[in-house]
Design a protein around this motif. Structure first.
Motif, PDB file in Angstrom:
ATOM      1  N   LEU A  55       0.943  -1.270  -0.138  1.00 47.29           N
ATOM      2  CA  LEU A  55      -0.078  -0.102  -0.194  1.00 47.29           C
ATOM      3  C   LEU A  55       0.709   1.058   0.241  1.00 47.29           C
ATOM      4  O   LEU A  55       1.787   1.502   0.754  1.00 47.29           O
ATOM      5  N   GLY A  56       0.697   2.115  -0.778  1.00 51.17           N
ATOM      6  CA  GLY A  56       1.356   3.584  -1.039  1.00 51.17           C
ATOM      7  C   GLY A  56       2.479   3.171  -1.990  1.00 51.17           C
ATOM      8  O   GLY A  56       2.598   2.176  -2.928  1.00 51.17           O
ATOM      9  N   ASN A  57       3.287   4.302  -2.256  1.00 51.00           N
ATOM     10  CA  ASN A  57       4.374   4.349  -3.236  1.00 51.00           C
ATOM     11  C   ASN A  57       5.640   4.056  -3.267  1.00 51.00           C
ATOM     12  O   ASN A  57       6.348   4.582  -3.986  1.00 51.00           O
ATOM     13  N   GLU A  58       5.719   3.280  -2.146  1.00 49.62           N
ATOM     14  CA  GLU A  58       7.286   3.140  -1.963  1.00 49.62           C
ATOM     15  C   GLU A  58       7.769   2.285  -2.769  1.00 49.62           C
ATOM     16  O   GLU A  58       7.202   0.878  -2.906  1.00 49.62           O
ATOM     17  N   SER A  59       8.786   2.735  -3.572  1.00 45.94           N
ATOM     18  CA  SER A  59       9.280   1.534  -4.510  1.00 45.94           C
ATOM     19  C   SER A  59      10.116   0.518  -3.763  1.00 45.94           C
ATOM     20  O   SER A  59      10.484  -0.441  -4.489  1.00 45.94           O
ATOM     21  N   ASP A  60      10.773   0.761  -2.751  1.00 47.18           N
ATOM     22  CA  ASP A  60      11.655  -0.132  -2.193  1.00 47.18           C
ATOM     23  C   ASP A  60      10.907  -1.040  -1.110  1.00 47.18           C
ATOM     24  O   ASP A  60      10.688  -0.221  -0.069  1.00 47.18           O
ATOM     25  N   LEU A  61      10.518  -2.104  -1.315  1.00 46.57           N
ATOM     26  CA  LEU A  61       9.785  -2.850  -0.600  1.00 46.57           C
ATOM     27  C   LEU A  61      10.215  -3.273   0.817  1.00 46.57           C
ATOM     28  O   LEU A  61       9.488  -3.361   1.754  1.00 46.57           O
ATOM     29  N   LYS A  62      11.604  -3.076   0.934  1.00 45.82           N
ATOM     30  CA  LYS A  62      11.832  -3.485   2.152  1.00 45.82           C
ATOM     31  C   LYS A  62      11.662  -2.319   3.147  1.00 45.82           C
ATOM     32  O   LYS A  62      11.424  -2.382   4.331  1.00 45.82           O
ATOM     33  N   VAL A  63      11.908  -0.966   2.555  1.00 45.71           N
ATOM     34  CA  VAL A  63      11.585   0.171   3.322  1.00 45.71           C
ATOM     35  C   VAL A  63      10.104   0.157   3.523  1.00 45.71           C
ATOM     36  O   VAL A  63       9.528   0.598   4.715  1.00 45.71           O
ATOM     37  N   SER A 484     -14.255   2.776 -12.366  1.00 48.13           N
ATOM     38  CA  SER A 484     -14.637   2.631 -11.057  1.00 48.13           C
ATOM     39  C   SER A 484     -13.860   3.200  -9.804  1.00 48.13           C
ATOM     40  O   SER A 484     -14.354   3.127  -8.614  1.00 48.13           O
ATOM     41  N   VAL A 485     -12.795   3.594  -9.932  1.00 51.85           N
ATOM     42  CA  VAL A 485     -11.842   3.891  -9.084  1.00 51.85           C
ATOM     43  C   VAL A 485     -11.403   5.551  -9.186  1.00 51.85           C
ATOM     44  O   VAL A 485     -10.326   6.010  -8.677  1.00 51.85           O
ATOM     45  N   SER A 486     -11.939   6.399  -9.971  1.00 48.88           N
ATOM     46  CA  SER A 486     -11.647   7.590 -10.156  1.00 48.88           C
ATOM     47  C   SER A 486     -11.861   8.361  -8.892  1.00 48.88           C
ATOM     48  O   SER A 486     -12.813   8.227  -8.049  1.00 48.88           O
ATOM     49  N   GLY A 487     -11.086   9.496  -8.697  1.00 47.65           N
ATOM     50  CA  GLY A 487     -10.830  10.266  -7.479  1.00 47.65           C
ATOM     51  C   GLY A 487     -10.026  10.022  -6.575  1.00 47.65           C
ATOM     52  O   GLY A 487      -9.780  10.549  -5.336  1.00 47.65           O
ATOM     53  N   ASN A 488      -9.424   8.764  -6.497  1.00 41.57           N
ATOM     54  CA  ASN A 488      -8.612   8.137  -5.422  1.00 41.57           C
ATOM     55  C   ASN A 488      -7.785   7.251  -6.345  1.00 41.57           C
ATOM     56  O   ASN A 488      -7.977   6.115  -6.636  1.00 41.57           O
ATOM     57  N   ALA A 489      -6.414   7.626  -6.473  1.00 42.48           N
ATOM     58  CA  ALA A 489      -5.424   6.894  -7.363  1.00 42.48           C
ATOM     59  C   ALA A 489      -5.215   5.624  -6.794  1.00 42.48           C
ATOM     60  O   ALA A 489      -5.149   5.354  -5.651  1.00 42.48           O
ATOM     61  N   VAL A 490      -5.131   4.513  -7.842  1.00 43.49           N
ATOM     62  CA  VAL A 490      -4.739   3.328  -7.490  1.00 43.49           C
ATOM     63  C   VAL A 490      -3.317   3.196  -7.407  1.00 43.49           C
ATOM     64  O   VAL A 490      -2.621   3.629  -8.243  1.00 43.49           O
ATOM     65  N   MET A 491      -2.905   2.653  -6.033  1.00 44.08           N
ATOM     66  CA  MET A 491      -1.530   2.631  -5.897  1.00 44.08           C
ATOM     67  C   MET A 491      -0.932   0.958  -5.985  1.00 44.08           C
ATOM     68  O   MET A 491       0.413   0.718  -5.956  1.00 44.08           O
ATOM     69  N   GLY A 492      -1.692   0.088  -5.913  1.00 42.65           N
ATOM     70  CA  GLY A 492      -1.258  -1.211  -6.289  1.00 42.65           C
ATOM     71  C   GLY A 492      -2.418  -2.253  -6.397  1.00 42.65           C
ATOM     72  O   GLY A 492      -3.497  -1.878  -5.862  1.00 42.65           O
ATOM     73  N   VAL A 537      -7.489  -4.271  -4.372  1.00 40.94           N
ATOM     74  CA  VAL A 537      -7.006  -2.815  -4.887  1.00 40.94           C
ATOM     75  C   VAL A 537      -6.432  -2.011  -3.563  1.00 40.94           C
ATOM     76  O   VAL A 537      -7.198  -1.899  -2.628  1.00 40.94           O
ATOM     77  N   GLY A 538      -5.400  -1.393  -3.685  1.00 46.65           N
ATOM     78  CA  GLY A 538      -4.983  -0.277  -2.583  1.00 46.65           C
ATOM     79  C   GLY A 538      -5.080   1.140  -3.332  1.00 46.65           C
ATOM     80  O   GLY A 538      -4.644   1.302  -4.372  1.00 46.65           O
ATOM     81  N   TYR A 539      -5.421   2.004  -2.497  1.00 47.73           N
ATOM     82  CA  TYR A 539      -5.461   3.469  -2.817  1.00 47.73           C
ATOM     83  C   TYR A 539      -4.677   4.276  -2.312  1.00 47.73           C
ATOM     84  O   TYR A 539      -4.028   4.225  -1.233  1.00 47.73           O
ATOM     85  N   GLU A 540      -4.592   5.418  -2.784  1.00 51.30           N
ATOM     86  CA  GLU A 540      -3.601   6.607  -2.432  1.00 51.30           C
ATOM     87  C   GLU A 540      -3.954   6.987  -0.905  1.00 51.30           C
ATOM     88  O   GLU A 540      -2.755   7.342  -0.453  1.00 51.30           O
TER      89      GLU A 540
END
Length: 794
Positions: A55-63, A484-492, A537-540
């Motif tokens: 969930l979220g936009n962390e590119s490094d999964l360890k972090v 169906s997910v407009s208004g809240n960005a899908v992050m994963g 689905v995970g959202y912003e």
């Protein structure tokens, strides 16, 4: 200085440096391969159960993992499990530890602790060299977890040396301290089946270990009947003054690990909560949360498809209780709903509803559970509660799936009411009603309702078609309908196929379709022909939502799960498969392996015996011959197993004809010379269905066992000879024709077998049906087999 004096000096200096350390409240999350499994391998075979959902936009999964763990559980410490099987290359583990330590630098409050384990020859030397290398390089690293300013080290299985050789580990620790190294060491104070099953503690060896270690912990919690061993271990550790007890618990299974698969579930959160309740009574100095082969075996605590943050939130609650911390702040009730991932017709579908406290909180919470079918029609609306809003309290709501139900997609909705709060949550994972699953399992979703998005559910597209029955030809393109997910960005997005995660769940998944183009393999798909899909689905904003679920085929399931060919020459040349295989002709290619897997190794391989111009048989020697059957051949629900056997010795010895580990259906000849069907019931006891026919040496018998998920029946030569009630679920595990799965004490405990119970005689027919054969069909099969047997050579 002599070795003994050096050891004594090391012990004394260690005691002076670390006596009675003041331990801050912490929870060690001890996961086997940890981040190695989280890197999003496109490896459907190895990492297909429950890889983490980022969930979220962390590119490094360890972090991302460290941040998520610390956010959910204050005081979390991440264990870096560092297994060493090679004395030549300790740098590899050192590099891995450095990778973890460096990742933790950018996460405020994150700490890493090495968990050391060496095996094979010179294990003590490997372990000593590894620990020295870690301390030389990283003892001053700011991310290494410390107590009293000293770096902390954990071992697993007494470092791999074993608790039975605890004195050797004591000497190792003392010698390191004698060389001037300063650290705090916690030892894995119990090991093996004796504790994991019965909670038995080896106090004399534990006392030896505590001569050098500052404390001891248990990696896993025992089975229910041995949970009292947690208190026994705590008392045993504290009998040595100044030593610390770490209470271990886990969300995983307790059977032997086979083929990187797990099908035994906690079935909700009850057992996890039970263990934590017992640990709370021991007032542990710290907690240790363990998983086996993280994600691969469906034992993860970390945010995941099945649990999202549910297990972490439960751990947080009990840790707060044990360490006298207030509950988390929240403006809505924290309710976790747990239920099966899939279900068979006629089974009871249980929903465990758990309320966890928040601050300032609510006195009580209550609500309703509504179940809809895949068309949206209401099947049932059931009340639940009231539950306490001040402590962890759970209730169970049960609805029985109609026996006539076939291929539905049950959609749960839960309404939560508390004081002025009221909310209906509709974004939960659907429950497919399956009739043809090879691997329909007992695993559960555990969904924290307060994390769910309250808008519309996302729509899952299969082959870019919403609804209907998409074609099965070609690659399958899976994606979420972006409208169906407009208004809240899908992050994963994490996709599910037949109970398995099938894609890389990294954040960029949302920007591209997922191509599922693996070879058709029932072991991977988990189904015979029908496929169903799901998505998380995970959202912003940190909320989540489960897609509504989608069937991809409405083809009828074949009745035969596996049918084995006892006709050599006509089939082997065409398939180019050697005589070390027992061919499955069902089209699913679930071939049996005769004896050892190495074609050059003839050990354990039964011989072929020609019976007639149309039939052959396998000849088993009664000592060590067997055929391993792929566990995907055994359905997880109702099942029929049929054999044609000719025993070659008189009664007097138990002989295994077909055995499936754990809660599977098995057939044997008893020492009294009668056929017997058996299986493990919901109470973990064996149910036995003994026949009445006394077996005669040299005579052929057609033996059939059926289980309809409530009753076990045995037929001999087409006639029913036994019928008993047998409840519980089937647990697809390892299967074998002709003998026991092993001859160790563990095997005897798990399987109820003897090491010398190999079958002596011939088997000429073996078939598994994905359902229960009718009595008239079994009688008809026997009449057909009699015609063939008339032409069989003696």
């Amino acid at each position: 200085m002599t070795k003994s004096l050096l050891a004594l000096f090391g012990l004394l200096s260690g005691l002076l440096a670390t006596a009675a350390p003041e331990v801050p409240p912490f929870i060690l999350f001890h996961a086997c391969p940890q981040w190695a499994a989280a890197r999003g391998h496109q490896d459907y075979y190895r990492y297909s159960f429950d890889r983490p959902f980022a969930l979220g936009n962390e590119s490094d999964l360890k972090v991302w993992q460290l941040r998520a763990m610390l956010r959910e559980v204050p005081g979390a410490v991440f264990g870096a499990y560092l297994y060493n099987g090679s004395i030549e290359n300790p740098d590899q583990r050192a590099q891995r530890l450095e990778d973890y330590l460096e990742a933790a630098r950018s996460v405020e409050g994150a700490a890493i602790v090495p968990i050391v384990h060496a095996t094979g020859g010179n294990a003590a030397e490997k372990l000593r060299n590894q620990v020295k290398l870690f301390l030389d390089r990283f003892a001053d690293h700011p991310s290494w977890f410390r107590i009293n300013g000293l770096p902390v080290i954990f071992d697993y299985a007494a470092g791999g040396i074993g608790l039975a050789n605890a004195g050797e580990l004591v000497d190792l620790i003392a010698s390191l301290r004698g060389e001037g190294y300063r650290f705090i060491w916690f030892g894995h104070g119990v090991a093996g089946t004796s504790f994991s099953v019965s909670g038995r503690v080896d106090e004399p060896q534990l006392a030896v270990l505590l001569q050098a270690a500052e404390g001891a912990y248990n990696f896993s919690a025992p089975l229910d009947q041995g949970l009292g061993g947690l208190a026994d271990l705590a008392a045993a550790v504290r009998r040595t003054p100044g030593k610390l007890f770490g209470g271990g618990f886990n969300p995983g299974y307790y059977s032997n690990r086979l083929d990187s698969r797990n099908y035994i579930s906690q079935q909700g959160t009850w057992r996890l909560r039970k263990v934590l309740e017992l640990l709370a009574e021991t007032r542990p100095d710290f907690l240790q949360a363990a998983t086996w082969n993280d994600w691969v075996e469906s034992t993860s605590f970390e945010p995941s498809y099945k649990h999202t943050t549910a297990l972490l939130e439960i751990v947080r609650h009990y840790a707060d209780r044990m360490f006298d911390r207030p509950p988390p702040a929240g403006d809505r009730p924290r309710v976790i709903v747990s239920y099966r991932k899939n279900i068979f017709p006629g089974e009871p579908l249980e929903f465990e509803i758990l309320s966890l406290p928040v601050a300032p909180g609510y006195e009580t919470v209550s609500g309703t559970l509504t179940l809809r079918d895949q068309t949206g029609g209401v099947l049932a609306t059931l009340p639940w509660g009231p539950l306490s809003g001040r402590s962890a309290e759970a209730t169970t709501v049960t609805w029985t799936v109609p026996a006539a139900a076939t291929r539905d997609m049950l959609r749960p909705e839960v309404t939560v009411n508390a004081a002025a709060f009221s909310q209906t949550y509709r974004q939960l994972a659907p429950v497919p009603v399956v009739t043809n699953s090879v691997q329909a399992d007992m695993l559960c979703f555990s969904v924290p309702l307060h994390r769910l998005r309250t808008g519309d559910q996302p729509v899952l597209l299969v082959n870019r078609r919403s609804g209907g029955q998409p074609s099965l030809t070609g690659p399958r393109l899976l994606e979420i309908d972006s409208a169906s997910v407009s208004g809240n960005a899908v992050m994963g997005i994490a996709y599910l196929k037949n109970g398995f995660i099938i894609n890389d769940p990294t954040p960029d998944t949302a920007a591209r379709p997922v191509v599922e183009n693996w070879l058709s393999d029932p072991l991977h798909t988990g189904m015979v022909s029908e496929d169903y899909y799901g998505a998380l689905v995970g959202y912003e904003d940190g909320t989540i939502a489960y897609a509504s679920g989608q069937w991809a085929s409405d083809a009828a399931w074949p009745r035969i799960a596996a049918s084995y060919q006892f006709e050599l020459e006509s089939l082997f040349p065409r398939l180019k498969i050697g005589r070390d295989k027992l061919i499955d002709t069902s089209g699913r290619k679930l071939h049996g392996q005769l004896g050892q897997t190495d074609p050059a190794d003839k050990a354990g391989r039964p011989g072929w015996k020609n019976l007639s111009d149309r039939w052959d048989a396998l000849q088993f020697n009664g000592k060590d011959t067997f055929v391993d059957i792929p566990f995907a051949a055994m359905p997880a629900g109702s099942v029929t197993v049929q054999l044609l056997v000719r025993p070659d010795e008189k009664p007097g010895r138990q002989q295994e004809l077909f055995i499936q580990r754990d809660a599977g259906l098995s057939l044997r000849i008893t020492a009294g010379g009668r056929f017997e069907a058996r299986r493990l019931n919901a109470r973990r006891d064996f149910d036995f269905a003994p026949g009445s026919t006394v077996v005669q040496s040299g005579q052929w018998y057609h033996v059939t066992a059926t289980w309809d998920m409530s009753r076990l029946r045995l037929y001999v030569n087409g006639v029913e000879e036994a019928s008993i009630i047998s409840d519980g679920l089937c647990s697809p595990e390892r299967s074998r024709l002709g003998g026991p799965l092993g001859n160790s004490e563990d095997d005897a405990l798990l399987d109820g077998t003897r090491g010398d119970s190999f079958f002596k005689g011939r088997i000429a027919y073996f078939r598994i049906l994905n359902g229960v054969a009718r009595p008239d069909a079994i009688a008809g099969d026997h009449q057909e087999l009699k015609k063939v047997l008339a032409a069989v050579n003696p």
